[in-house]
Design an enzyme around this catalytic site. Structure first.
Site, PDB file in Angstrom:
ATOM      1  N   SER A 227       0.692  -1.139   0.190  1.00 47.95           N
ATOM      2  CA  SER A 227      -0.135   0.054   0.011  1.00 47.95           C
ATOM      3  C   SER A 227       0.854   1.285  -0.112  1.00 47.95           C
ATOM      4  CB  SER A 227      -0.965  -0.108   1.120  1.00 47.95           C
ATOM      5  OG  SER A 227      -0.135   0.462   2.414  1.00 47.95           O
ATOM      6  N   ASP A 228       0.228   2.375  -0.472  1.00 49.68           N
ATOM      7  CA  ASP A 228       1.183   3.541  -0.493  1.00 49.68           C
ATOM      8  C   ASP A 228       0.902   3.635   1.258  1.00 49.68           C
ATOM      9  OD1 ASP A 228       2.387   6.121  -0.304  1.00 49.68           O
ATOM     10  OD2 ASP A 228       1.169   6.652  -1.983  1.00 49.68           O
ATOM     11  N   TRP A 229       1.741   4.754   1.729  1.00 49.00           N
ATOM     12  CA  TRP A 229       1.916   4.677   2.966  1.00 49.00           C
ATOM     13  C   TRP A 229       0.662   5.243   3.695  1.00 49.00           C
ATOM     14  CZ3 TRP A 229       5.230   2.189   1.223  1.00 49.00           C
ATOM     15  CH2 TRP A 229       6.437   1.571   2.119  1.00 49.00           C
ATOM     16  N   GLY A 230      -0.182   4.594   4.373  1.00 49.94           N
ATOM     17  CA  GLY A 230      -1.457   4.992   4.981  1.00 49.94           C
ATOM     18  C   GLY A 230      -2.721   4.912   3.970  1.00 49.94           C
TER      19      GLY A 230
END
Ligand code: BGC
Length: 754
Positions: A227-230
Site C-alpha cells: 500500500s502507499d503509506w497509509g
C-alpha cells in the site's frame, strides 16, 4: 531463501506479516526464519532515515546521491539514462541495507498543475513505461527490489487520499495503465504500490479489478502489492482484492481485523496465505552483505546523467553556447541555491550539491570570460525585491549576455498539493522582462518540476533552457550545456501550452466533491492538442541541439495483418557530435472509435558524430495499431490505412508512409438492441439480410428503395426492434433470432487477426 511452510504458522502470525513493523520495515518471525526487510523511498535516490521517520520528507535522512528526478529522466528520452539512474539507486540501496526502493513513479502527467509531476516521466504512456522498465530492470539487477507506483490513476495531489478518479475503461487501458503494464511484463518488479485514491469509486487498495484481474490475471504480476503509506481504508477488503502488505504498520489493529475476518468466515484463509507467500518472497531482496559505493563516482554520474534531461527550447542567432571572452551576468537566486529536487517523500539529503554559479565561474575562468552575479529576487519573496531587481538590471546592462535562473520554489510545487497557476512568481516575470530590455542578450534557465508558462517574456529573450529539476549534479550539467561542453539532447516529455485553459484536463482538474472526471478521455497532452488543432508554445517531443539532423529513407513494411517493420536513416548534418531522438508515431482514422491524430509508438536515441549517419530499425507490434474496444473487452486492430510517421516532435512530421493492415476479423454478437447499421454491417449476417430483403420486398417497396438510396442511412442508427416496429415483418422474427444465435456462438472468438 526457502518459502516457509505456512502450516507451521498460526493465523495470528500470518496476519502479522501483512503489515509493517514500523515506518520502513516489515516484521520478522525468527522461529520461522522470516527476516524483516526495509522498504524506503525512493524514485531518484535512497532516503534512509536513521532518526525520526516520516513520509513527507520532513525529517532528515542519511546522505545519499540525489540522482535526476523522473522529470529530467523523462526529458532524456534515453533508456540508458533511466537504467543508470536505477542501477545507482540499486547499488546505494545495498549500501543502506534497503531491500525495496520505492519507485519509479510511472503515473501520467495529466495536468501540468499536478504537484508531483517532477516524480513522473511523461504525459505519454509509452515513454513512461519504457523508461520505468529500464529503471526497474537495472535497479533490480543490483539486487534492490522496485516498487512501481502509484497504481493507479493517481494524477493529482488534491484530495489524493480520497478522491475518486472517474475514468472510462478505454482511457485506463490506453493511457493510465500501459506504463504499469510494460514495467510488470518487461521488468518483473518486486512490488507494485497501490495509490491512495479511489478508481471509479473503489479505493485502489481494495480494488480487485486492478490488483487481481488486471495486475495478476492479465499481466501475470508475481510480486507483492504494497500500500502507499497509509492508503489502507478497509484492510480485510484489501486482502480480498490482493493488497498484500500494508505500510506502515497499524500497531496490530488491522492484523487483528484479518484474524477476525478469517475466524468469522468473511475472509478466506487461502487469500491470507497467498498474500503471506508474496510478502515473504520479498525477503529475497534483503541485502546479504552491506556493500559500499563510491560517493564521488556517484556524484560524477549524477552530473553526467543530468545533462541529458536539459531541453534547449529556444536559441535565436546561436546565442548558446556561450563563447570565450564574454562578460556574463548570472542572475537569479536559483543560480546560487539551485532547486534540484521536489518536496515530499522523495526528498534526498544529497552527498554533494553543485551550484550552477560556481560551475559557470569555473568554466568561465578557463574560457577567459568574466562572471558577475546578482540574485535578482529571493525565492520566498522575503527580500527587498525592488532593490534586488535594480541591482540585477545594472549587472545585466554592463554585460555581453545575461543568464537568468528563474523557476519554482518548494512553496510553489511539491508532493501533497497541486499548483493553481502555470505562471512563474510575478517578481521573477518582472525581473525577466527588465533583464531582457537591459541586456544585449538574454538566456533564461528554468528550474521547475512541472511545466511553467513562458508567456509574457518568451519573445523578448534570446535563448531558453528548460532545466527541470536535475538532481545534485545539475549545476555542473547546466554549466556544461551553457558552454557547449555537452550538446543538449533533451526533448519535452510533456507539452508546454500557451495557456492553462488549453490543457485538455482544464475543466475537470482537480475535480470537485470527491470526484475527478477524466472527461478528456484518451485525449491527454499532445493527443488532444494535435487532434483538436490547438496551438501550443512547444509540443511534446520538442528539443533543440547545437547541431542539426536530417531524416531520410523511411520504409515501412506491413506484415499485412497487424504489425510492421520500420527502417529510417538519420544523419548529423551539423558541425558537432550530438544525440538525436527518433520519434515514431502512428496515425489512423479507421475503426469505430475516435483515435488521437497521432500517438507515439516507438522511439530511440542515437549518438552521431558530425556528418555521421545511421539506419535504425523498429518493429511495431499489434499494440502499436490497436485501440481498446470496450464492447469486446479486448485490444482491436481495425482493418484500414495507417500512417507511420517520423516526427521531430508531436506536431512536426518529417517523413511518413501509409500502410494497409488487414486488421482483426471482428464479429460482434447481435441483439435486437443492435442498430440496423450493426446488422447490415455485420460481415456474415449483413449479406444474408441484404439477400433476404431483396426477396421479401414488394415491387413497390423495391421501387421506393431505388428512388431513395439514402433510406438505409436514415434508419441506420435505429435499434432493430424499433425498425421492425415501423416496417413490419420485412425480416421474420425467427430468422433474426436464428441469426442472433449464430453471432452469439461466434462471440468467443470475436477478435481474430484476419
Ligand atoms: C508517497 C509515496 C512514498 C511513501 C513513502 C507516500 O506519501 O505517496 O510515493 O513512497 O509516502 O514515503
Amino acid at each position: 531463501m526457502n518459502t516457509p511452510n505456512l502450516r507451521t504458522l498460526t493465523l495470528e502470525q500470518k496476519a502479522s506479516l501483512l503489515s509493517g513493523r514500523d515506518f520502513w520495515s516489515t516484521k520478522e518471525l525468527d522461529d520461522a526464519g522470516i527476516r524483516s526487510i526495509v522498504l524506503t523511498d525512493g524514485p531518484h535516490g535512497i532516503r534512509r532515515q536513521a532518526g525520526e521517520t516520516d513520509h513527507l520528507g520532513i525529517h532528515d535522512s542519511l546522505p545519499s546521491t540525489c540522482l535526476p528526478p523522473a522529470v529530467a529522466v523523462g526529458s532524456s528520452w534515453n533508456t540508458d539514462i533511466a537504467a543508470r539512474v536505477g542501477a545507482a539507486i540499486g547499488r546505494e540501496g545495498r549500501a543502506f541495507g534497503v531491500a525495496i526502493a520505492l519507485g519509479p513513479g510511472v503515473n501520467i502527467k495529466r495536468s501540468p498543475l499536478c504537484g508531483r509531476n517532477f516524480e513522473y516521466y511523461s504525459e505519454d504512456p509509452l515513454l513512461s513505461g519504457v523508461l520505468g522498465a529500464a529503471h526497474v530492470n537495472a535497479m533490480q539487477g543490483q539486487g534492490t527490489g522496485a516498487s512501481v507506483k502509484h497504481f493507479a490513476a493517481n494524477n493529482q495531489e488534491t484530495e489524493r487520499m480520497r478522491v475518486s478518479a472517474e475514468v472510462d475503461e478505454r482511457t485506463l487501458r490506453e493511457i493510465y495503465l500501459p506504463a504499469f503494464e510494460r514495467v510488470v511484463k518487461e521488468a518483473n518488479p518486486a512490488t507494485v504500490m497501490c495509490s491512495y485514491n479511489k478508481v471509479n469509486g473503489v479505493y485502489a487498495s481494495e480494488n480487485s479489478w486492478l490488483l487481481t484481474s488486471i495486475l495478476r490475471d492479465e499481466w501475470g504480476f508475481g510480486g507483492a502489492v504494497v500500500s502507499d503509506w497509509g492508503a489502507v481504508s478497509n484492510r480485510v477488503e484489501g486482502v480480498k482484492a490482493g493488497m498484500d502488505l500494508e505500510m506502515p504498520g497499524s500497531g496490530g489493529k488491522t492484523d487483528q481485523e484479518i484474524v477476525d475476518a478469517v475466524r468469522s468466515g468473511d475472509l478466506s484463509e487461502e487469500l491470507v496465505d497467498a498474500s503471506v507467500r508474496r510478502v515473504v518472497r520479498l525477503t529475497e531482496f534483503a541485502p546479504e552483505e552491506q556493500l559500499t559505493y563510491d560517493v564521488e563516482e556517484h556524484h560524477a554520474l549524477a552530473r553526467e546523467l543530468a545533462a541529458e534531461g536539459i531541453v534547449l527550447l529556444r536559441n535565436e542567432k546561436e546565442t548558446l553556447p556561450l563563447t570565450a571572452g564574454q562578460q556574463i551576468a548570472v542572475i537569479g537566486a536559483f543560480a546560487d541555491a539551485p532547486r534540484y529536487q521536489g518536496g515530499g517523500s522523495s526528498h534526498i539529503n544529497p552527498t554533494r550539491l553543485d551550484s550552477p554559479l560556481e560551475a559557470i565561474r569555473d568554466q568561465a575562468l578557463i574560457m577567459n570570460s568574466i562572471v558577475a552575479y546578482a540574485p535578482g529576487f529571493t525565492v520566498d519573496g522575503s527580500g527587498d525585491e525592488v532593490a534586488l531587481l535594480e541591482e540585477a538590471v545594472s549587472a545585466a546592462s554592463s554585460a555581453d549576455i545575461a543568464v537568468v535562473f528563474v523557476g519554482l520554489g518548494d512553496r510553489e510545487e511539491s508532493e501533497g498539493f497541486d499548483r493553481d497557476t502555470l505562471a512563474l512568481p510575478s517578481t521573477q516575470v518582472a525581473l525577466l522582462q527588465a533583464i531582457a530590455k537591459a541586456a544585449p542578450r538574454t538566456v533564461v534557465v528554468l528550474s521547475n518540476g512541472g511545466v511553467v508558462s513562458l508567456e509574457g517574456w518568451h519573445d523578448n529573450v534570446d535563448a531558453i533552457v528548460e532545466g527541470w529539476l536535475l538532481g545534485q549534479g545539475g549545476g555542473h550539467a547546466m554549466a556544461s550545456v551553457l558552454f557547449g561542453l555537452s550538446n543538449p539532447s533533451g526533448h519535452l516529455a510533456e507539452t508546454i501550452p500557451f495557456r492553462l485553459e488549453d490543457n485538455p484536463s482544464y475543466l475537470n482538474f482537480p475535480g470537485e466533491q470527491g470526484h475527478v472526471r477524466y472527461g478528456e478521455g484518451v485525449f491527454v497532452g499532445y493527443r488532444y492538442y494535435e487532434s483538436a488543432n490547438v496551438p501550443v508554445r512547444y509540443p511534446f517531443g520538442y528539443g533543440l541541439s547545437y547541431t542539426h539532423f536530417s531524416t531520410t529513407g523511411l520504409t515501412v513494411e506491413s506484415n499485412g495483418v497487424d504489425g510492421a517493420s520500420v527502417r529510417v536513416t538519420v544523419k548529423n548534418t551539423g558541425q558537432r557530435s550530438g544525440k538525436h531522438v527518433i520519434q515514431l508515431y502512428v496515425s489512423t482514422t479507421t475503426g469505430p472509435v475516435r483515435r488521437p491524430v497521432r500517438e507515439l509508438r516507438a522511439f530511440t536515441k542515437v549518438e552521431l558524430e558530425a556528418g555521421e549517419e545511421q539506419t535504425v530499425n523498429f518493429t511495431l507490434d499489434r499494440r502499436g495499431f490497436a485501440y481498446w474496444d470496450v464492447e469486446l473487452g479486448q485490444w482491436v486492430v481495425p482493418p484500414g490505412d495507417y500512417s507511420v510517421q517520423v516526427g521531430t516532435d508531436s506536431s512536426t512530421v518529417v517523413a511518413e508512409e501509409v500502410i494497409q493492415l488487414q486488421g482483426d476479423f471482428i464479429t460482434r454478437p447481435l441483439t435486437m438492441q443492435s442498430t440496423v447499421g450493426d446488422w447490415f454491417g455485420h460481415p456474415v449476417v449483413g449479406q444474408v439480410l441484404m439477400q433476404g430483403m431483396a426477396t421479401a420486398m414488394t415491387q413497390e417497396q423495391a421501387d421506393q428503395a431505388e428512388q431513395n438510396p439514402d433510406g438505409l442511412k436514415m434508419v441506420e442508427s435505429m435499434p432493430m426492434h424499433q425498425f421492425l416496429a415501423f416496417t413490419g415483418s420485412v425480416f421474420p422474427l425467427e430468422v433474426l433470432e436464428s441469426l442472433m444465435e449464430q453471432t452469439r456462438a461466434q462471440s468467443s472468438t470475436q477478435v481474430v487477426p484476419a
